[in-house]
Design a protein around this motif. Structure first.
Motif, PDB file in Angstrom:
ATOM      1  N   LYS A   1      12.942 -25.714  27.319  1.00  0.00           N
ATOM      2  CA  LYS A   1      13.217 -24.750  26.241  1.00  0.00           C
ATOM      3  C   LYS A   1      14.631 -24.946  25.708  1.00  0.00           C
ATOM      4  CE  LYS A   1      13.670 -19.809  25.356  1.00  0.00           C
ATOM      5  NZ  LYS A   1      14.885 -19.127  25.744  1.00  0.00           N
ATOM      6  N   GLU A   2      15.595 -25.082  26.605  1.00  0.00           N
ATOM      7  CA  GLU A   2      16.980 -25.283  26.189  1.00  0.00           C
ATOM      8  C   GLU A   2      17.142 -26.593  25.433  1.00  0.00           C
ATOM      9  OE1 GLU A   2      19.115 -24.738  29.858  1.00  0.00           O
ATOM     10  OE2 GLU A   2      18.846 -22.553  29.790  1.00  0.00           O
TER      11      GLU A   2
ATOM     12  N   ASN B   1      15.783 -25.977  22.055  1.00  0.00           N
ATOM     13  CA  ASN B   1      16.724 -25.182  21.270  1.00  0.00           C
ATOM     14  C   ASN B   1      17.843 -26.064  20.703  1.00  0.00           C
ATOM     15  OD1 ASN B   1      15.210 -22.955  21.944  1.00  0.00           O
ATOM     16  ND2 ASN B   1      16.691 -22.120  23.384  1.00  0.00           N
TER      17      ASN B   1
ATOM     18  N   ARG C   1      18.574 -26.551  16.709  1.00  0.00           N
ATOM     19  CA  ARG C   1      19.886 -26.327  16.084  1.00  0.00           C
ATOM     20  C   ARG C   1      20.348 -27.547  15.296  1.00  0.00           C
ATOM     21  NH1 ARG C   1      20.669 -23.022  20.553  1.00  0.00           N
ATOM     22  NH2 ARG C   1      21.296 -24.687  21.939  1.00  0.00           N
TER      23      ARG C   1
ATOM     24  N   TYR D   1       9.482 -28.240  23.455  1.00  0.00           N
ATOM     25  CA  TYR D   1       8.838 -26.946  23.684  1.00  0.00           C
ATOM     26  C   TYR D   1       7.437 -27.125  24.258  1.00  0.00           C
ATOM     27  CZ  TYR D   1      12.548 -24.773  20.846  1.00  0.00           C
ATOM     28  OH  TYR D   1      13.741 -24.327  20.336  1.00  0.00           O
TER      29      TYR D   1
ATOM     30  N   ASN E   1       9.547 -20.022  20.009  1.00  0.00           N
ATOM     31  CA  ASN E   1      10.489 -21.025  19.521  1.00  0.00           C
ATOM     32  C   ASN E   1       9.765 -22.198  18.866  1.00  0.00           C
ATOM     33  OD1 ASN E   1      12.339 -19.325  20.688  1.00  0.00           O
ATOM     34  ND2 ASN E   1      13.260 -20.858  21.998  1.00  0.00           N
TER      35      ASN E   1
END
Length: 136
Positions: free
Chosen positions: A24-25, A28, A32, A43, A62
């Protein structure tokens, strides 16, 4: 997408939850940087890594955002629907569902989704509630 980095201090076999959070990180970070396809891939790996609804629901939300960014509103809506189904308290998932419905020009369902989300007492973060109301 690279394998998830192991931030668990050298554990050879991180838990499914830790692995999902790492993906997930990673997603992310890609989101970005506007690397949407790579975000979707990260994801997807996170969603596959564990069954915990709290983690899985947020990753689905997300991924919904990443699909929306590439213009795939059907997949964005599908992920948002899954997110709020397994994690009904996830306010941002309801916002992403409303965004996808708006982009699909399904005005009636969009309004219904917004009114539902505003009526169930969700804990909104940042500007999410304002953004949701702006869709009305």
């Amino acid at each position: 997408v690279e394998e998830a980095p192991n931030s668990a201090g050298g554990d050879a076999d991180p838990s499914p939850e830790k692995l999902a959070i790492e993906f997930k990180e990673q997603g992310n970070d890609f989101l970005r940087k506007k690397n949407y396809e790579q975000a979707i891939e990260a994801y997807t790996k996170g969603i596959s890594a564990c069954e915990n609804p709290e983690i899985r629901g947020r990753i689905l939300g997300n991924r919904s955002q990443a699909y929306r960014r590439i213009g795939d509103m059907k997949e964005a809506l599908n992920d948002a629907n899954q997110a709020v189904k397994i994690l009904p308290s996830y306010a941002r998932g309801h916002l992403r569902k409303a965004y996808a419905l708006r982009e699909l020009k399904d005005w009636a369902l969009c309004q219904e989704a917004i009114e539902y989300a505003l009526g169930i007492g969700l804990d909104f973060k940042d500007n999410d509630e304002k953004n949701l109301k702006a869709l009305l």
